[in-house]
Design an enzyme around this catalytic site. Structure first.
Site, PDB file in Angstrom:
ATOM      1  N   SER A   1       0.837  -1.186   0.000  1.00 33.64           N
ATOM      2  CA  SER A   1       0.000   0.000   0.000  1.00 33.64           C
ATOM      3  C   SER A   1       0.879   1.246   0.000  1.00 33.64           C
ATOM      4  CB  SER A   1      -0.964  -0.026   1.195  1.00 33.64           C
ATOM      5  OG  SER A   1      -1.995   0.918   1.039  1.00 33.64           O
TER       6      SER A   1
ATOM      7  N   GLU B   1      -2.088  -2.704  -7.963  1.00 28.19           N
ATOM      8  CA  GLU B   1      -3.292  -2.885  -7.158  1.00 28.19           C
ATOM      9  C   GLU B   1      -3.607  -1.546  -6.516  1.00 28.19           C
ATOM     10  OE1 GLU B   1      -3.722  -3.194  -3.448  1.00 28.19           O
ATOM     11  OE2 GLU B   1      -1.791  -2.197  -3.224  1.00 28.19           O
TER      12      GLU B   1
ATOM     13  N   HIS C   1      -4.673  -5.591  -1.167  1.00 32.77           N
ATOM     14  CA  HIS C   1      -5.584  -5.356  -0.050  1.00 32.77           C
ATOM     15  C   HIS C   1      -6.654  -6.426   0.092  1.00 32.77           C
ATOM     16  CE1 HIS C   1      -3.823  -1.325  -0.617  1.00 32.77           C
ATOM     17  NE2 HIS C   1      -4.201  -1.065   0.621  1.00 32.77           N
TER      18      HIS C   1
END
Length: 326
Positions: A133, A231, A296
């Site tokens: 992330s 992502e 995630h």
């Protein structure tokens, strides 16, 4: 390096090509590891629960003194930028620590990444760095500024790490038994968006953070020759379009060897997200696998960054040339 039969041609190397990086040593029981917070402040109860799991793995985890703290004025940051950068530098350069783990994501890594003492980082022996992330900004910095391979994997002060046994198992294997992590099989439901096979070196992470690096001095200028992981979380389809279009307009995706697509949690209906991904990525003419299983989403796989590999989109498999850690 020649391409295997059926694989896309290996892009011609150039000064901006993605290259294999130095792999750190694997972890062993008894190793002391540092848990730092380069982004948001980790909830204390989650941090302590994550440390307990790491102790169950036989590690000696240490949350550095400022890790649970929040910025006095900006509560979404785990302390002042300078202090977060100093903490990361100290953890990396301290020979007592065998690895550095990001406690959680959120926001803030790009605010402190330029304040890290990268000269000191380069001078220190490499060690595993784990995160995903917001940690994408640090993965890119370790790659470009220090030449060190890293692990895109779950972080100990997150709900996913605490409740997702499959995600924890993937990280544990990569850290302690890296030979078994040389073949990364996609999670159930993955499929080839664009079929084929391609060879390259892994890179990537969160789409928004990769786009945020464009034009930054010292940042990667191209994904040429790379197997690109993408992502994101909480981005509407048109915003994903905007981010991908930004990378395309900047020629950052020119020469990419292949693409692995992870989770798109809280990004709306996947059919709508998929339409954007297909529209923006299929014209690249390289193999693309969707819903590979990192990021995630549940059961998130740990995927090494900076390691040469073969992507087989038809088999939904990534085969590393070498183990992710030595």
């Amino acid at each position: 390096m020649t391409s295997p039969p059926g694989a896309a041609p290996t892009p011609a190397p150039g000064p901006d090509a993605v290259r294999a990086l130095t792999r750190p040593p694997r972890l062993r029981p008894g190793d002391r590891v540092a848990v730092v917070a380069p982004s948001g402040p980790p909830p204390p109860e989650r941090l302590e629960a994550g440390l307990r799991i790491l102790r169950d793995w036989g590690l000696d985890p240490v949350a550095l003194p400022r890790t649970p703290a929040a910025h006095r004025g900006l509560a979404y940051l785990a302390g002042e930028d300078r202090l977060r950068a100093q903490e990361l530098t100290e953890a990396w350069c301290d020979p007592a620590f065998a690895a550095v783990l990001s406690a959680r994501g959120g926001y803030g890594a790009q605010r402190m990444v330029d304040l890290v003492d990268w000269d000191a980082v380069r001078a220190a022996p490499p060690k595993p760095f784990v995160g995903y992330s917001d940690a994408t900004a640090l993965h890119e910095a370790f790659a470009v500024r220090a030449g060190v391979a890293t692990l895109h994997g779950p972080m100990p002060a997150t709900e996913a790490f605490l409740t997702d046994a499959a995600a924890r198992a993937s990280l544990h294997t990569a850290l302690f038994d890296p030979e078994r992590a040389r073949v990364v099989e996609a999670r159930a439901g993955a499929r080839a968006m664009v079929p084929g096979r391609a060879r390259g070196t892994t890179l990537g992470g969160c789409l928004a953070l990769l786009a945020a690096d464009l034009g930054v001095p010292g940042a990667r200028t191209s994904a040429r020759g790379g197997l690109l992981l993408l992502e994101d979380v909480g981005e509407d389809d048109y915003r994903i379009d905007r981010l991908l279009t930004q990378l395309l307009r900047a020629d950052w995706l020119t020469g990419v060897a292949g693409v692995l697509l992870g989770s798109w949690a809280d990004c709306g209906r996947y059919e709508e997200v998929r339409a954007v991904l297909l529209d923006r990525l299929a014209p690249l003419g390289v193999p693309v696998v969707e819903e590979f299983g990192f990021g995630h989403g549940p059961g998130a796989l740990t995927v090494p960054l900076g390691v040469p590999a073969l992507l087989d989109a038809d088999a939904c498999r990534l085969v590393l040339d070498v183990a992710p850690l030595r």
